[in-house]
Enzyme design. Structure first.
Site, PDB file in Angstrom:
ATOM      1  N   THR A 140       0.831  -1.203   0.000  1.00 35.45           N
ATOM      2  CA  THR A 140       0.000   0.000   0.000  1.00 35.45           C
ATOM      3  C   THR A 140       0.865   1.252   0.000  1.00 35.45           C
ATOM      4  O   THR A 140       0.586   2.222  -0.724  1.00 35.45           O
ATOM      5  CB  THR A 140      -0.927   0.010   1.232  1.00 35.45           C
ATOM      6  N   ARG A 154      10.884  -5.500   5.770  1.00 34.34           N
ATOM      7  CA  ARG A 154      11.879  -6.173   6.612  1.00 34.34           C
ATOM      8  C   ARG A 154      11.318  -6.446   8.004  1.00 34.34           C
ATOM      9  O   ARG A 154      11.499  -7.530   8.563  1.00 34.34           O
ATOM     10  CB  ARG A 154      13.133  -5.302   6.705  1.00 34.34           C
ATOM     11  N   ASP A 163       8.746   1.897  -9.190  1.00 35.50           N
ATOM     12  CA  ASP A 163       9.913   2.778  -9.325  1.00 35.50           C
ATOM     13  C   ASP A 163      10.069   3.255 -10.760  1.00 35.50           C
ATOM     14  O   ASP A 163      10.381   4.421 -11.023  1.00 35.50           O
ATOM     15  CB  ASP A 163      11.190   2.052  -8.892  1.00 35.50           C
TER      16      ASP A 163
END
Length: 209
Positions: free
Chosen positions: A33, A77, A94
Site C-alpha cells: 500500500t 523487513r 519505481d
C-alpha cells in the site's frame, strides 16, 4: 569517501523511518500500500506541478513521496521480509515514478524551448532505466550488483535539487543537474558492468566468455 557518506546518510534515514514504519504496520497498513501511495504522490508532484512549471512545489512533493521507497522496504523487513510480488511491485512502481519525473522535466523544458536540456532529461531517463536493468539482470543470473555512485535515490535527489534551485531563481541549475546526472548515471552503468564481468569470469568455465 562518497560511499561512506552514502552509507551514513542511509543509516541516519533508517533511524528516522523505522518508527514510522512500525506505526504503519501496527495500523494495518501493508508495504505494498505504501509503495503504491508513494508512486501516486510522485505522479502528482511531477505531472501535476513540475510539468506545469511549479518546480519548487513539485520537487518538494516528489522528494517527500520518493522517501516511501525506503519506508516500504523497512516495513517489509520488519514484517518478515519482502514477498516476491512485493519486490516486483516495488521495482515496477519505481520505473513508473522515474518516467513521470523525467518526462515532466523534459516536457517543461520543451515548453521553455531548451531542447538541449530536453535531450539531457531523456538521456537521464534512458540511462537510469539501464542502471536498474543491469542490476536486475545480474541478480537474475545469480550474481550481485550492489555497486554504483548513482542509485535511484541519488538520481532523484540530484534532479530534485536542480529543479528546486531553478524554481528559486538559480538560472541553469536544472540543466546543469541533468547533465551531471547523465554523466554519473553512465559511469554507474560502467561500474556495474565491470563488477558483473569480474564475477562472471569467476563463474564461467575457463574463467572467460
Amino acid at each position: 569517501m562518497a560511499k561512506i557518506f552514502q552509507v551514513s546518510a542511509r543509516a541516519g534515514m533508517t533511524r528516522v523511518v523505522e518508527p514510522v514504519a512500525r506505526g504503519l504496520l501496527k495500523a494495518g497498513v501493508t508495504p505494498n500500500t505504501v509503495t503504491v501511495a508513494g508512486t501516486v504522490g510522485v505522479l502528482v508532484g511531477a505531472l501535476g506541478f513540475g510539468a506545469r512549471g511549479h518546480l519548487v512545489t513539485g520537487a518538494l512533493i516528489v522528494t517527500v513521496f520518493a522517501l516511501t521507497d525506503l519506508l516500504d522496504g523497512t516495513m517489509a523487513r520488519m514484517s518478515g521480509g519482502s514477498t516476491r510480488f512485493g519486490a516486483f511491485l516495488d521495482s515496477s512502481m519505481d520505473r513508473v515514478a522515474d518516467s513521470a519525473v523525467f518526462g515532466a522535466v523534459a516536457y517543461w523544458l520543451a515548453t521553455q524551448g531548451d531542447y538541449p536540456s530536453v535531450a539531457a532529461a531523456l538521456l537521464c531517463l534512458a540511462v537510469g532505466g539501464l542502471v536498474s536493468y543491469v542490476k536486475a539482470r545480474a541478480e537474475g543470473l545469480g550474481m550481485t550488483c550492489n555497486v554504483g555512485i548513482a542509485e535511484r535515490t541519488e538520481r532523484l535527489l540530484i534532479v530534485g535539487v536542480g529543479g528546486l534551485l531553478t524554481g528559486l531563481g538559480v538560472d541553469r541549475a536544472l540543466p546543469i543537474a541533468l547533465w551531471l546526472l547523465a554523466a554519473v548515471s553512465v559511469f554507474t552503468v560502467g561500474q556495474r558492468m565491470v563488477h558483473v564481468h569480474r564475477q562472471a569470469r569467476q563463474l564461467e568455465p575457463g574463467g572467460q566468455r
